[in-house]
Structure formats: C-alpha cells, structure tokens
Enzyme design. Structure first.
Site, PDB file in Angstrom:
ATOM      1  CE1 TYR A   1      -4.240  -2.525   5.279  1.00 19.94           C
ATOM      2  CE2 TYR A   1      -3.332  -0.469   4.422  1.00 19.94           C
ATOM      3  CZ  TYR A   1      -3.806  -1.749   4.212  1.00 19.94           C
ATOM      4  OH  TYR A   1      -3.845  -2.255   2.937  1.00 19.94           O
TER       5      TYR A   1
ATOM      6  CB  SER B   1      -0.897   0.003   1.245  1.00 16.13           C
ATOM      7  OG  SER B   1      -1.557   1.242   1.414  1.00 16.13           O
TER       8      SER B   1
END
Length: 312
Positions: A161, A148
C-alpha cells in the site's frame, strides 16, 4: 467566458462540478453527500452497478461506473460525466483504493501488479483525462488526490500500500510542477487513521496473495498471533482515529482555497510523522516508528515464541 470550449463558463457563473471515486462507503460517500448538500454537482463513482443505483435512490446523487482495475470503465465513466456537464469538470477527487498487508518478502509480484492497477495506474488514467478537460476549459480546475501518511513514511507489513502512495506523491509533485503556468491546482491529502472499510476490504487480497505464504514465512508466529487476529477480529479503534468527515472538511479547504497548499495532513499522526520525516535522521525515525506501533523490541514482537497447546 473561459478560454477553450466556447460554451464553458467560469464556475462562479454556474454550479461547480466534481467527480468523486470510491463512493460506495467511507471517505468517498461522506464527501459526495456533503458536497451535494453544499450545492456542488456531484458525480459519485462506484465499482459496482448496485452501488451506483444506491447513490441515486438513497442520496439523490448523479453517478457513474468506474473501476480502476478496468480501464474501459474509466473511459466510459468519465465520458458519461462529460456528456452530462457539456464537456467541463471543475474538480476531481480520486479516492478509491485498497490495501494488502504483509511483509515485503511475503508479498508476491502478482499482488503488487494488482494493487498498483487499482491504487495508481487507474488514478493516473483518470487524472490525465481530467487534466485534458481542464486545459480545454481555460486551464482551470482542481485535482485532489486522497493519499496517505503511508505515502510519506513506511511501517512494517504495509509495503504494498505504501509503495502505491509513494508513487502517487511523486505523481502529484510532477503534475503540480508541469501545471504551474495554469490555474489547475494539484493537491494531496495525506490521510491518517480514518474509520473506513479499508481493513475489511483488504482481507480478500490478503487471503489470495499473502496467506498462502504464512507457513513458510520468517514471521509465521507474528502473523498467527498478531496480524491475522487484528485483521479478522472485532473492529478496534486505532489511536487518534477520526471519522470520514475529517477528510471531507480538509477536502473543502483544498477545493475552496484560492491558492491551496500542495499537501494537507489529516489526523494528528499524519501531522506528526510528516514533520518528523522532514527533520529526523532515518535511524531515529525508524526507532520512533517501531515504538509508536508497539513493535519494540523488534526481535521479541516480530518473532513471538510458538504457543504451546494446552494438554487436556
């Protein structure tokens, strides 16, 4: 024939095989369907048995049960794939993950242990199994990790995250260096805003770990007026958000390139912030990030005043 297993043939002489995790929806499902249509032998892994059955009945995919938070399913699921392929695997695409939003100071250690189990430890376990297989089949194969942009830059309320994705980026870098004398390539896809169910799937984790802390949080009014309404409200498309097929297209590049790049940015925000992270001093990058997500001025946006109840 390839070195290693005597029955292993180069992928050009047979159908290429790939194991894709997190296939119940979103990126994993799109990738599995597309690669299957292109002639790959796809093993679509899901956490739930019902989803595995759906992969077969609706899409004609071979499947296996792998839940990153249950190590025994990683072992059994991966072994089931090897039994079907004769002990070989050309590619692994790790994809399944979840998020849990909240300020760093409001995120309990238990939440971090759980998310790392799913987003990092499980990936490490499965990746190491794949590496051993690829070494045994002649030191060839490809490992693609769905990372990501949050593994390169961090935004407020995304610490948990982001921490797993920063760990994954370190994992990719170390593994890539350790495999430099082989034909096993390690690639990271730095994905930006993509329409998946990650927001919806994060709600249960937020409810369990962060929501109980809101009343005592320094960001109480921000949670109540901004964060929670966005998390639970009607879906609203993010700026520059793309569909899952954007990731699949980049995955195909990573799989088919003779010498793939270590990283591929997916979506404009990923390309922009990966560039800015390389050339911008920290203080300036922080200011850009805060403005990009509409949190300037911070004192006002992160601490909105209590709303007065209207008198009837």
């Amino acid at each position: 024939r390839a070195r290693g297993r005597p029955d292993a043939m180069p992928p050009t002489e047979r159908t290429k095989s790939i194991l894709i995790t997190g296939c119940s929806s979103g990126i994993g499902l799109d990738a599995a369907i597309e690669l299957h249509s292109l002639g790959w032998r796809v093993f679509a892994a899901c956490r739930q048995a019902a989803d595995c059955e759906r992969m077969t009945s609706e899409f004609g995919l071979e499947t296996c049960l792998i839940d990153y938070q249950k190590p025994e399913t990683i072992a059994s699921g991966y072994e089931a794939v090897l039994q079907k392929t004769g002990g070989t695997l050309d590619a692994l695409f790790n994809n399944g993950a979840y998020g849990v939003g909240g300020a760093a100071e409001d995120t309990p250690v238990a939440a971090l242990r759980e998310i790392f189990e799913c987003n990092f430890f499980g990936w490490h376990d499965l990746t190491c199994r794949a590496v051993k297989t690829m070494r045994a089949q002649g030191n060839r194969g490809r490992i693609v990790q769905c990372s990501s942009i949050l593994g390169n830059v961090v935004f407020p309320f995304r610490m948990a995250y982001s921490a797993t994705k920063f760990a994954l980026e370190a994992h990719c870098d170390s593994l890539r260096l350790e495999l430099m004398d082989t034909d096993i390539a390690v690639v990271s896809l730095n994905v930006g805003p993509i329409r998946t169910r990650i927001r919806e799937n994060s709600r249960a984790h937020f409810d369990k770990h962060v929501k109980p802390n809101i009343e005592r949080s320094a960001f109480k009014t921000y949670y109540e007026q901004k964060f929670v309404p966005r998390l639970y409200g009607p879906y609203k498309r993010d700026a520059f958000e793309l569909e899952p097929d954007a990731v699949t297209k980049t995955l195909l590049v990573a799989l088919n390139a003779q010498r793939p790049k270590p990283r591929y940015a997916v979506t404009f925000p990923s390309k922009l912030f990966m560039f800015l992270a390389r050339v911008t001093p920290c203080w300036l990058l922080d200011a850009i990030k805060i403005r990009a997500i509409g949190m300037h001025p911070v004192r006002v946006k992160l601490h909105p005043p209590e709303r007065k109840e209207s008198s009837s």
